[in-house]
Design an enzyme around this catalytic site. Sequence first.
Site, PDB file in Angstrom:
ATOM      1  N   HIS A  91       0.821  -1.212   0.000  1.00 14.33           N
ATOM      2  CA  HIS A  91       0.000   0.000   0.000  1.00 14.33           C
ATOM      3  C   HIS A  91       0.855   1.262   0.000  1.00 14.33           C
ATOM      4  O   HIS A  91       0.424   2.297  -0.508  1.00 14.33           O
ATOM      5  CB  HIS A  91      -0.967  -0.002   1.188  1.00 14.33           C
ATOM      6  N   VAL A  95       1.073   3.969  -3.906  1.00 14.67           N
ATOM      7  CA  VAL A  95       0.554   5.336  -3.817  1.00 14.67           C
ATOM      8  C   VAL A  95       1.741   6.283  -3.623  1.00 14.67           C
ATOM      9  O   VAL A  95       2.410   6.235  -2.596  1.00 14.67           O
ATOM     10  CB  VAL A  95      -0.441   5.490  -2.640  1.00 14.67           C
ATOM     11  N   SER A 101       4.650   7.282   2.648  1.00 12.38           N
ATOM     12  CA  SER A 101       3.502   8.196   2.776  1.00 12.38           C
ATOM     13  C   SER A 101       2.333   7.516   3.493  1.00 12.38           C
ATOM     14  O   SER A 101       1.505   8.185   4.103  1.00 12.38           O
ATOM     15  CB  SER A 101       3.055   8.715   1.401  1.00 12.38           C
ATOM     16  N   THR A 214      -0.789 -15.871  -0.173  1.00 17.04           N
ATOM     17  CA  THR A 214      -0.533 -17.180   0.426  1.00 17.04           C
ATOM     18  C   THR A 214      -0.459 -17.039   1.948  1.00 17.04           C
ATOM     19  O   THR A 214      -0.358 -18.010   2.684  1.00 17.04           O
ATOM     20  CB  THR A 214       0.786 -17.784  -0.097  1.00 17.04           C
ATOM     21  N   ASP A 271       4.071 -20.310   0.459  1.00 14.79           N
ATOM     22  CA  ASP A 271       4.240 -21.405  -0.504  1.00 14.79           C
ATOM     23  C   ASP A 271       3.346 -21.134  -1.721  1.00 14.79           C
ATOM     24  O   ASP A 271       2.557 -20.201  -1.700  1.00 14.79           O
ATOM     25  CB  ASP A 271       3.879 -22.749   0.160  1.00 14.79           C
TER      26      ASP A 271
END
Length: 347
Positions: A91, A95, A101, A214, A271
Amino acid sequence: MKLCSSTLSIVLVLLELFMIDVVSLTKLPITAAALNVKKPLAKAVRAEDLLSFNHYVKTCPQAEGIIQQKVGDWIQKDFTLAASIIRLHFHDCVVRGCDASILLNHQASERRAFASRTLRGFEVIDDIKAELERQCPKTVSCADILTAATRDATIIAGGPFWEVPFGRKDGKISILKEADMVPQGQENITQLINFFQARGLNMLDLVTLSGAHTMGRSSCHAFKHRLSNFNGTRKPDPSLNSMYLNNFLKKKCKNDLDLVYLDAITPKTFDPMYYSNLNKKLGLLSTDQLLKSDKRTGPFVTALVSQPSLFESQFSVSMVKLGNVQVLTRPNEGEIRVNCNFVNAKK
Ligand code: HEM
Ligand SMILES: *[C@@H]1O[C@H](CO)[C@@H](O)[C@H](O)[C@H]1NC(C)=O
Ligand SMILES: *[C@@H]1O[C@H](CO)[C@@H](O)[C@H](O)[C@H]1NC(C)=O
């Protein structure tokens, strides 16, 4: 069959290498020549090329060790943090690039967005930063800390090692609305491809990095549209395994914020099970399951299922690419934050 799929994966790897070469060969000399002007060398160099493996060797040689130690301590106390740190880095990077940020905690910052509400792991980064400020004040950026912590969390979870180049600066801008553009699990594949492409990440990166699912959990909010009346049909999503739906998901999801493992079979290990799950209609998010059925991304899923070692090696390659997205590395860009939650006070 076996021969066929391994040939495909070799082709994919070659294709990937080839694409990288084409980009670096075409970008640098052609633009400079076409413009036919004397440009300072710094202009032709990409921001990510200014990152380096020995960035902190003189100024804070213990930085990587401290980060590794702290990440290990935190994950030992709470294993779920491993996945959360990895997601936090994603994330951050998508951005305004990997500029920390997402960590800024002021009114209407990215962190306050709806899409950020289930992000976790901020306290881990704060703790590492506090120690680094004690040992090497004003030296190690929050963006570099988050990037290295993500690598370390991956290893602890059983994933591959990769070398992290350093020298990212921290951004001074963080805007709530921009964080809400991060994919939430209900997009179509065209939207995902475009979102990744705009950040220099191709379809192989998209499919490989989605393999981070996963590990970790999703709140029911992200996939509840699949459970009933899917797309106005009054039925559940037909691409969702009905046993999984009826015997498990419907019971688990009483509230939007109830949590379900993204990988139903091996939720705590790094995995390639995420990809084999897609063959059994066990992808939890519709964006996971669609990667398999879409003509463009499906072949990559097939290749990753058939060759577990391909997932490990490609995950390392794609994570380095993710960690280099739109980094701030030039002298006039960004700053080294003293506290990851706030931009530095003006002098
Ligand atoms: C391809 C587009 C992607 C979509 C649509 C997507 C969507 C989501 C959603 C909806 C969740 C659950 C959030 C919640 O409700 O709590 C989630 C969790 C997670 N995502 Fe993604 N994601 C994507 C790509 C990635 C990438 C590239 C990474 C990292 C490389 C990543 C790592 C994770 C991890 C580790 C979790 C579990 C977090 C935890 O347990 O705290 N995701 N993702
Ligand atoms: C994907 O979603 C976008 C935006 O909602 C829409 O315009 C587009 O038609 C969709 N594409 C496909 C292939 O479903
Ligand atoms: C949703 O419904 C619309 C219109 O009924 C249809 O065109 C579209 O293909 C459906 N999408 C999915 C993912 O089933």
